[in-house]
Design a protein around this motif. Structure first.
Motif, PDB file in Angstrom:
ATOM      1  N   ALA A 298     -70.629 -63.998 -15.967  1.00  0.00           N
ATOM      2  CA  ALA A 298     -71.881 -64.607 -15.504  1.00  0.00           C
ATOM      3  C   ALA A 298     -71.668 -66.114 -15.402  1.00  0.00           C
ATOM      4  O   ALA A 298     -71.193 -66.738 -16.351  1.00  0.00           O
ATOM      5  CB  ALA A 298     -73.002 -64.305 -16.484  1.00  0.00           C
ATOM      6  N   VAL A 299     -72.010 -66.702 -14.257  1.00  0.00           N
ATOM      7  CA  VAL A 299     -71.828 -68.146 -14.085  1.00  0.00           C
ATOM      8  C   VAL A 299     -73.178 -68.810 -13.815  1.00  0.00           C
ATOM      9  O   VAL A 299     -74.105 -68.187 -13.316  1.00  0.00           O
ATOM     10  CB  VAL A 299     -70.873 -68.474 -12.907  1.00  0.00           C
ATOM     11  N   GLU A 300     -73.249 -70.086 -14.160  1.00  0.00           N
ATOM     12  CA  GLU A 300     -74.437 -70.868 -13.828  1.00  0.00           C
ATOM     13  C   GLU A 300     -74.507 -71.046 -12.313  1.00  0.00           C
ATOM     14  O   GLU A 300     -73.462 -71.179 -11.657  1.00  0.00           O
ATOM     15  CB  GLU A 300     -74.332 -72.248 -14.481  1.00  0.00           C
ATOM     16  N   THR A 301     -75.709 -71.058 -11.768  1.00  0.00           N
ATOM     17  CA  THR A 301     -75.864 -71.158 -10.318  1.00  0.00           C
ATOM     18  C   THR A 301     -76.780 -72.331  -9.979  1.00  0.00           C
ATOM     19  O   THR A 301     -77.791 -72.533 -10.652  1.00  0.00           O
ATOM     20  CB  THR A 301     -76.514 -69.876  -9.769  1.00  0.00           C
ATOM     21  N   VAL A 302     -76.413 -73.083  -8.949  1.00  0.00           N
ATOM     22  CA  VAL A 302     -77.249 -74.180  -8.485  1.00  0.00           C
ATOM     23  C   VAL A 302     -77.352 -74.081  -6.966  1.00  0.00           C
ATOM     24  O   VAL A 302     -76.335 -73.900  -6.286  1.00  0.00           O
ATOM     25  CB  VAL A 302     -76.634 -75.548  -8.858  1.00  0.00           C
ATOM     26  N   ALA A 303     -78.587 -74.160  -6.443  1.00  0.00           N
ATOM     27  CA  ALA A 303     -78.767 -74.216  -4.994  1.00  0.00           C
ATOM     28  C   ALA A 303     -78.753 -75.678  -4.573  1.00  0.00           C
ATOM     29  O   ALA A 303     -79.404 -76.517  -5.208  1.00  0.00           O
ATOM     30  CB  ALA A 303     -80.091 -73.567  -4.603  1.00  0.00           C
TER      31      ALA A 303
ATOM     32  N   ALA B 121     -69.894 -61.633 -11.308  1.00  0.00           N
ATOM     33  CA  ALA B 121     -70.066 -61.071 -12.656  1.00  0.00           C
ATOM     34  C   ALA B 121     -69.021 -60.003 -12.955  1.00  0.00           C
ATOM     35  O   ALA B 121     -68.665 -59.771 -14.112  1.00  0.00           O
ATOM     36  CB  ALA B 121     -71.473 -60.495 -12.802  1.00  0.00           C
ATOM     37  N   ALA B 122     -68.502 -59.364 -11.898  1.00  0.00           N
ATOM     38  CA  ALA B 122     -67.547 -58.273 -12.106  1.00  0.00           C
ATOM     39  C   ALA B 122     -66.113 -58.782 -12.290  1.00  0.00           C
ATOM     40  O   ALA B 122     -65.183 -57.985 -12.366  1.00  0.00           O
ATOM     41  CB  ALA B 122     -67.610 -57.321 -10.914  1.00  0.00           C
TER      42      ALA B 122
END
Ligand code: GDP
Ligand code: MG
Length: 584
Positions: free
Chosen positions: A138-143, A132-133
């Protein structure tokens, strides 16, 4: 097609994930498969739920192979950041992210892999905060798990959403294909691969090699493993250059649209992010797939001059990265401000240059370039990455309007002095004038000659047959002097009378070409017409009367007849809604 590069620490599951998504093996070398470790770039692709294609550039995560990683990421504007749930944030997670940030990469996804081995929560939280910095925000996240396949459908859908957000590629741009691999195919000869970020390639195209200026011809073209007659950005491409020996080119070279790129080994750049105050004097510049040693000369608080060990085809606005290879450390990002900067010979030149650079932001700026360079060929600016929408003053020469006007006045003075000192000669030789005015091209002298001067037999002198009576000539000279800075402010009627320019005098001056009549008592200097077209061409098209009036810094009294005259001469065209465009 859209292209995304992986990023992340070694052994976090990048290659496994690419393999699971594409069914293709990104580790191409036997050694890579034996050691279970990516060393060089790998390539694989697959179809997404939307029907679009995603191509992956799979990078090595080991710290020894960061230069290979940078060659893959350099030309790719989107990243798939991979962090292992069981290991979390690691040194090359940080270094790869710093590299993406330095290059200004703004599009990405986070995949938390090996989610079958540990709770992805902590690794996700840390990675999201770090990302984020940066330029990625901000990015989409997938596990996911590359082993069980859990999360892969969600990741495919997320890749589709990422692809939809990417800016449309500019397929009309010139081609600059950074070579990331070169090899020989038996029976076909030399093949190079790269990520085509802009423009279009066709079989049969002639291109230039950045390193040698040498022309090469596209004999064949592959994309996604298939032969194609053409490929448009964005695309992974393999270009067959049969006839070009393999040792002529390699990673870091570039295939270029001929005549469209300036090769430079000297650039002024802005350091982006948080530049270290004590930048080492030698670093490696990574841009596209190239890595070149550079010497760093500080100029301003966040600007430096880089001397490259070999020239590269750089453009104003290019993003690049400086790395300290000894300390395994991304020293910072750079944005190219000037690819053809002036030498810093005189005392104080560096400080003066820092002041100039403080006002540049890497966005190509035609007016600014003209102001700084004063006279420059359109082709030269285009090769630096500065689009040119301006009418040349002569040939393909562009001039800063103020500088051009001063040159015209200087020419008049030089000719007057010469004629005084050489009363028996019929004028001043064009070449002598070119030298006195320090002009690089004779056509510039010719373009600066305005009535009542003219060129005859290679000399510039007064057109004696039409010479104006002394008082009228003097009055015209006064008009010239008074309106040099406001060339579109016609003298008011009573000012003309004060100057002794009544209807008859004006008529004589107009006949001799010394004044231009727009209406009975509205006169301008004759060069105002060309100047006006140049100013108007710089406006967003079409433009209104009011926009033209403001840009020309004049009144309706002048603007209305001036535009009508330009319409009649075909320099501008009036549209049905009364707006106008400059006809080019
Ligand atoms: N259990 C499990 N192992 C994985 C997963 N992804 C990768 N691995 C293993 O982790 C190791 C490193 O994976 P690799 O894809 O080569 O990592 P890279 O260096 O980031 O490309 C290999 O032994 C993989 O089999 C996963 O999701 N679950
Ligand atoms: Mg790998």
């Amino acid at each position: 097609m859209f292209v995304v590069a992986t990023a992340g620490h070694v052994d976090h599951g990048k290659s496994t994930l690419v393999r699971a998504l594409t069914g293709m093996e990104p580790d191409r070398w036997a050694e890579e498969r034996r050691r279970g470790m990516t060393i060089d770039l790998g390539f694989a692709w697959t179809t997404l739920p939307s029907g679009g294609t995603v191509a992956f550039v799979d990078v090595p995560g080991h710290e020894r192979f960061v230069p290979n990683m940078l060659a893959g990421v350099g030309p790719v504007p989107a990243a798939l950041i991979v962090v292992a749930a069981d290991e979390g944030w690691m040194p090359q997670s940080a270094e790869h992210l710093a590299a993406l940030d330095a290059l200004g990469v703004a599009y990405g996804l986070l995949a938390v892999t090996r989610a079958d081995l540990a709770d992805p929560g902590p690794a996700t939280a840390r990675a999201r905060a770090e990302i984020a910095a940066t330029s990625l925000g901000a990015v989409e996240t997938v596990a996911v798990s590359g082993l069980t396949g859990a999360g892969l459908p969600e990741l495919r859908a997320a890749l589709d959403r990422l692809a939809a957000r990417l800016p449309a590629p500019t397929v009309d741009d010139p081609v600059r294909l950074w070579v990331d691999r070169s090899f020989t195919v038996r029976g076909s000869g030399t093949v190079v691969t790269g990520t085509l970020g802009g423009g279009r390639l066709r079989v049969g195209d002639e291109l230039e090699l950045a390193g040698s200026d040498e022309p090469v011809r596209v004999r064949g073209l592959h994309s996604l493993g298939q032969a194609r007659p053409e490929a448009a950005a964005v695309a992974r491409v393999a270009v067959n250059l049969r006839g070009t020996p393999r040792d002529r080119l390699g990673r870091g070279d570039a295939l270029l649209t001929p005549g469209r790129f300036h090769r430079t080994d000297l650039v002024d750049v802005r350091l982006t992010g948080d530049p270290a105050a004590d930048l080492p004097a030698t670093l490696t510049l990574h841009v596209g797939s190239a890595a070149v040693p550079v010497r760093v000369r500080p100029l301003g608080p966040d600007t430096v001059r880089l001397r490259l060990a070999r020239p590269l085809p750089l453009l104003v606005g290019d993003r690049a990265l400086l790395r300290d290879p000894g300390r395994h450390h991304v020293a910072g990002g750079v944005r190219v401000l000037d690819v053809s900067p002036p030498p810093l010979a005189r005392r104080g030149a560096a400080a003066a240059r820092a002041k100039v650079l403080a006002d540049l932001d890497g966005r190509p700026d035609l007016a600014g370039e003209l102001r700084r360079r004063r006279l420059v060929r359109a082709g030269t600016l285009i090769r630096m990455g500065v689009p040119v929408q301006a009418t040349p003053v002569a040939g393909d020469w562009l001039a800063d309007p103020g500088h051009w006007r001063r040159l015209g006045d200087q020419l008049t003075e030089e000719v007057a002095r010469y004629v005084r000192e050489h009363p028996l000669e019929p004028g001043m030789p064009v070449d002598a004038l070119r030298q006195r005015l320090a002009l690089p091209d004779r056509v510039l002298v010719e373009a600066l000659v305005r009535p009542p001067l003219r060129i005859h037999a290679g000399r510039v002198g007064a057109a004696s047959a039409d010479a104006l009576p002394e008082p009228v000539a003097r009055a015209v000279q006064r008009v010239r002097a008074e309106y040099a800075d406001t060339p579109f402010r016609a003298p008011e009627a009573d000012r003309l009378v004060d100057l002794g320019l009544g209807p008859r005098e004006i008529g004589a001056a107009v006949r001799a070409g010394a004044l231009l009549r727009l209406a009975d008592t509205v006169v301008l200097l004759p060069d105002a017409l060309d100047d006006a077209v140049r100013v108007l061409a710089g406006l967003p098209q079409p433009f209104t009367l009011s926009a033209a009036r403001q840009a020309l810094d004049t009144t309706r009294r002048v603007a209305v007849p001036l535009l009508e005259l330009l319409d009649r001469r075909g320099a501008t065209r009036r549209l049905p809604d009364d707006a106008r465009i400059v006809v080019t």
